[in-house]
Scaffold this motif. Sequence first.
Motif, PDB file in Angstrom:
ATOM      1  N   THR A  28      34.539  23.980  54.109  1.00  0.00           N
ATOM      2  CA  THR A  28      34.947  23.949  52.706  1.00  0.00           C
ATOM      3  C   THR A  28      36.350  23.383  52.574  1.00  0.00           C
ATOM      4  O   THR A  28      37.112  23.334  53.544  1.00  0.00           O
ATOM      5  CB  THR A  28      34.928  25.364  52.091  1.00  0.00           C
ATOM      6  OG1 THR A  28      35.958  26.137  52.723  1.00  0.00           O
ATOM      7  CG2 THR A  28      33.576  26.024  52.254  1.00  0.00           C
ATOM      8  N   ALA A  29      36.704  22.969  51.357  1.00  0.00           N
ATOM      9  CA  ALA A  29      38.043  22.420  51.114  1.00  0.00           C
ATOM     10  C   ALA A  29      39.105  23.479  51.397  1.00  0.00           C
ATOM     11  O   ALA A  29      40.152  23.175  51.970  1.00  0.00           O
ATOM     12  CB  ALA A  29      38.154  21.918  49.680  1.00  0.00           C
ATOM     13  N   ARG A  48      39.501  23.776  55.141  1.00  0.00           N
ATOM     14  CA  ARG A  48      40.173  22.580  55.661  1.00  0.00           C
ATOM     15  C   ARG A  48      41.669  22.639  55.357  1.00  0.00           C
ATOM     16  O   ARG A  48      42.501  22.312  56.192  1.00  0.00           O
ATOM     17  CB  ARG A  48      39.562  21.326  55.043  1.00  0.00           C
ATOM     18  CG  ARG A  48      40.012  20.048  55.687  1.00  0.00           C
ATOM     19  CD  ARG A  48      39.305  18.844  55.105  1.00  0.00           C
ATOM     20  NE  ARG A  48      37.867  18.963  55.037  1.00  0.00           N
ATOM     21  CZ  ARG A  48      37.032  18.843  56.071  1.00  0.00           C
ATOM     22  NH1 ARG A  48      37.510  18.617  57.254  1.00  0.00           N
ATOM     23  NH2 ARG A  48      35.739  18.950  55.906  1.00  0.00           N
ATOM     24  N   LEU A  97      42.605  14.382  53.297  1.00  0.00           N
ATOM     25  CA  LEU A  97      41.695  14.124  52.185  1.00  0.00           C
ATOM     26  C   LEU A  97      40.461  13.363  52.649  1.00  0.00           C
ATOM     27  O   LEU A  97      39.365  13.584  52.145  1.00  0.00           O
ATOM     28  CB  LEU A  97      42.410  13.361  51.068  1.00  0.00           C
ATOM     29  CG  LEU A  97      43.472  14.153  50.308  1.00  0.00           C
ATOM     30  CD1 LEU A  97      44.282  13.243  49.404  1.00  0.00           C
ATOM     31  CD2 LEU A  97      42.840  15.284  49.525  1.00  0.00           C
ATOM     32  N   CYS A 149      37.452  15.399  53.740  1.00  0.00           N
ATOM     33  CA  CYS A 149      36.592  16.073  52.755  1.00  0.00           C
ATOM     34  C   CYS A 149      35.267  15.320  52.663  1.00  0.00           C
ATOM     35  O   CYS A 149      35.255  14.111  52.442  1.00  0.00           O
ATOM     36  CB  CYS A 149      37.265  16.100  51.389  1.00  0.00           C
ATOM     37  SG  CYS A 149      38.755  17.095  51.333  1.00  0.00           S
ATOM     38  N   ASP A 157      32.898  15.403  50.375  1.00  0.00           N
ATOM     39  CA  ASP A 157      32.392  15.030  49.050  1.00  0.00           C
ATOM     40  C   ASP A 157      33.530  15.051  48.031  1.00  0.00           C
ATOM     41  O   ASP A 157      34.583  15.634  48.284  1.00  0.00           O
ATOM     42  CB  ASP A 157      31.263  15.965  48.624  1.00  0.00           C
ATOM     43  CG  ASP A 157      31.688  17.411  48.600  1.00  0.00           C
ATOM     44  OD1 ASP A 157      32.525  17.779  47.749  1.00  0.00           O
ATOM     45  OD2 ASP A 157      31.198  18.191  49.435  1.00  0.00           O
ATOM     46  N   GLU A 171      33.951  16.672  45.259  1.00  0.00           N
ATOM     47  CA  GLU A 171      34.345  17.989  44.741  1.00  0.00           C
ATOM     48  C   GLU A 171      35.313  18.701  45.677  1.00  0.00           C
ATOM     49  O   GLU A 171      36.264  19.331  45.233  1.00  0.00           O
ATOM     50  CB  GLU A 171      33.112  18.855  44.463  1.00  0.00           C
ATOM     51  CG  GLU A 171      32.345  18.424  43.231  1.00  0.00           C
ATOM     52  CD  GLU A 171      33.202  18.381  41.959  1.00  0.00           C
ATOM     53  OE1 GLU A 171      33.915  19.352  41.656  1.00  0.00           O
ATOM     54  OE2 GLU A 171      33.157  17.344  41.274  1.00  0.00           O
ATOM     55  N   SER A 172      35.065  18.608  46.996  1.00  0.00           N
ATOM     56  CA  SER A 172      35.988  19.249  47.932  1.00  0.00           C
ATOM     57  C   SER A 172      37.318  18.494  47.961  1.00  0.00           C
ATOM     58  O   SER A 172      38.375  19.102  48.116  1.00  0.00           O
ATOM     59  CB  SER A 172      35.370  19.372  49.320  1.00  0.00           C
ATOM     60  OG  SER A 172      35.024  18.116  49.842  1.00  0.00           O
ATOM     61  N   GLN A 173      37.285  17.169  47.801  1.00  0.00           N
ATOM     62  CA  GLN A 173      38.519  16.395  47.739  1.00  0.00           C
ATOM     63  C   GLN A 173      39.314  16.778  46.492  1.00  0.00           C
ATOM     64  O   GLN A 173      40.532  16.921  46.541  1.00  0.00           O
ATOM     65  CB  GLN A 173      38.220  14.895  47.755  1.00  0.00           C
ATOM     66  CG  GLN A 173      39.467  14.076  47.990  1.00  0.00           C
ATOM     67  CD  GLN A 173      39.183  12.619  48.240  1.00  0.00           C
ATOM     68  OE1 GLN A 173      39.759  11.781  47.556  1.00  0.00           O
ATOM     69  NE2 GLN A 173      38.328  12.297  49.180  1.00  0.00           N
ATOM     70  N   LYS A 174      38.616  16.970  45.377  1.00  0.00           N
ATOM     71  CA  LYS A 174      39.276  17.391  44.137  1.00  0.00           C
ATOM     72  C   LYS A 174      39.985  18.730  44.333  1.00  0.00           C
ATOM     73  O   LYS A 174      41.145  18.898  43.960  1.00  0.00           O
ATOM     74  CB  LYS A 174      38.242  17.512  43.015  1.00  0.00           C
ATOM     75  CG  LYS A 174      38.820  17.927  41.680  1.00  0.00           C
ATOM     76  CD  LYS A 174      37.765  18.263  40.638  1.00  0.00           C
ATOM     77  CE  LYS A 174      36.912  17.108  40.252  1.00  0.00           C
ATOM     78  NZ  LYS A 174      36.041  17.393  39.084  1.00  0.00           N
ATOM     79  N   MET A 224      41.069  20.058  47.128  1.00  0.00           N
ATOM     80  CA  MET A 224      42.207  19.912  48.037  1.00  0.00           C
ATOM     81  C   MET A 224      43.383  19.237  47.331  1.00  0.00           C
ATOM     82  O   MET A 224      44.532  19.650  47.514  1.00  0.00           O
ATOM     83  CB  MET A 224      41.820  19.126  49.278  1.00  0.00           C
ATOM     84  CG  MET A 224      42.953  19.034  50.286  1.00  0.00           C
ATOM     85  SD  MET A 224      42.499  18.205  51.807  1.00  0.00           S
ATOM     86  CE  MET A 224      41.777  19.570  52.700  1.00  0.00           C
ATOM     87  N   PRO A 274      35.755   9.007  52.458  1.00  0.00           N
ATOM     88  CA  PRO A 274      35.567   9.999  53.528  1.00  0.00           C
ATOM     89  C   PRO A 274      35.622   9.356  54.917  1.00  0.00           C
ATOM     90  O   PRO A 274      35.221   8.209  55.115  1.00  0.00           O
ATOM     91  CB  PRO A 274      34.170  10.559  53.256  1.00  0.00           C
ATOM     92  CG  PRO A 274      33.934  10.312  51.809  1.00  0.00           C
ATOM     93  CD  PRO A 274      34.647   9.025  51.506  1.00  0.00           C
TER      94      PRO A 274
END
Length: 163
Positions: free
Chosen positions: A2-3, A6, A35, A38, A40, A42-45, A47, A74
């Motif tokens: 998960t973000a 991470r 970054l 991540c 996907d 959503e997880s980048q958002k 983070m 990614p």
Amino acid sequence: MTAAARLKEYEGINAKNAAPKRANQGSLQSNLLALAGCPDPESQKAMIFAMLEDALAEMDLWGNRVFLATYVTPQISKGGILMPEKRIDASRYEGKAGLVLKIGATAFKYDGAWPWESPKAAVGDWVWYRASDAPEAGFNHVYCREIEDDLIKGTIKDPSKIF
């Protein structure tokens, strides 16, 4: 991963290297690679907002400006191919998608002869734009861009679709 996990792992790596650091105090390149880890958007958002939360509270944006965090490709493609670091770094220069972080007071608001009739982007939306319309700025060790509201082309659910 998960973000949040991470980000926690990333904070631990920074803690070993120097005095106590928060995730948003890593170098620009190390944050870019974090970054890229991540899987996907959503997880980048999540983070990005974790890295910039405190700094955004201290920032004012004037006029019709919109402040964006650049979407990072990614590190592992959907087909499982590990991308070289140089390809990830290209997201900075060639990236045409960004996460809306902050919106100026008059952005998306026209009360003159040409009222704003299009949908409006909101904080947390992924948007797409022409890279040359948005100058880059490192903000709290994250690659960001500033753009005028009418230069944003639209919103997009999956920023990996724009290239």
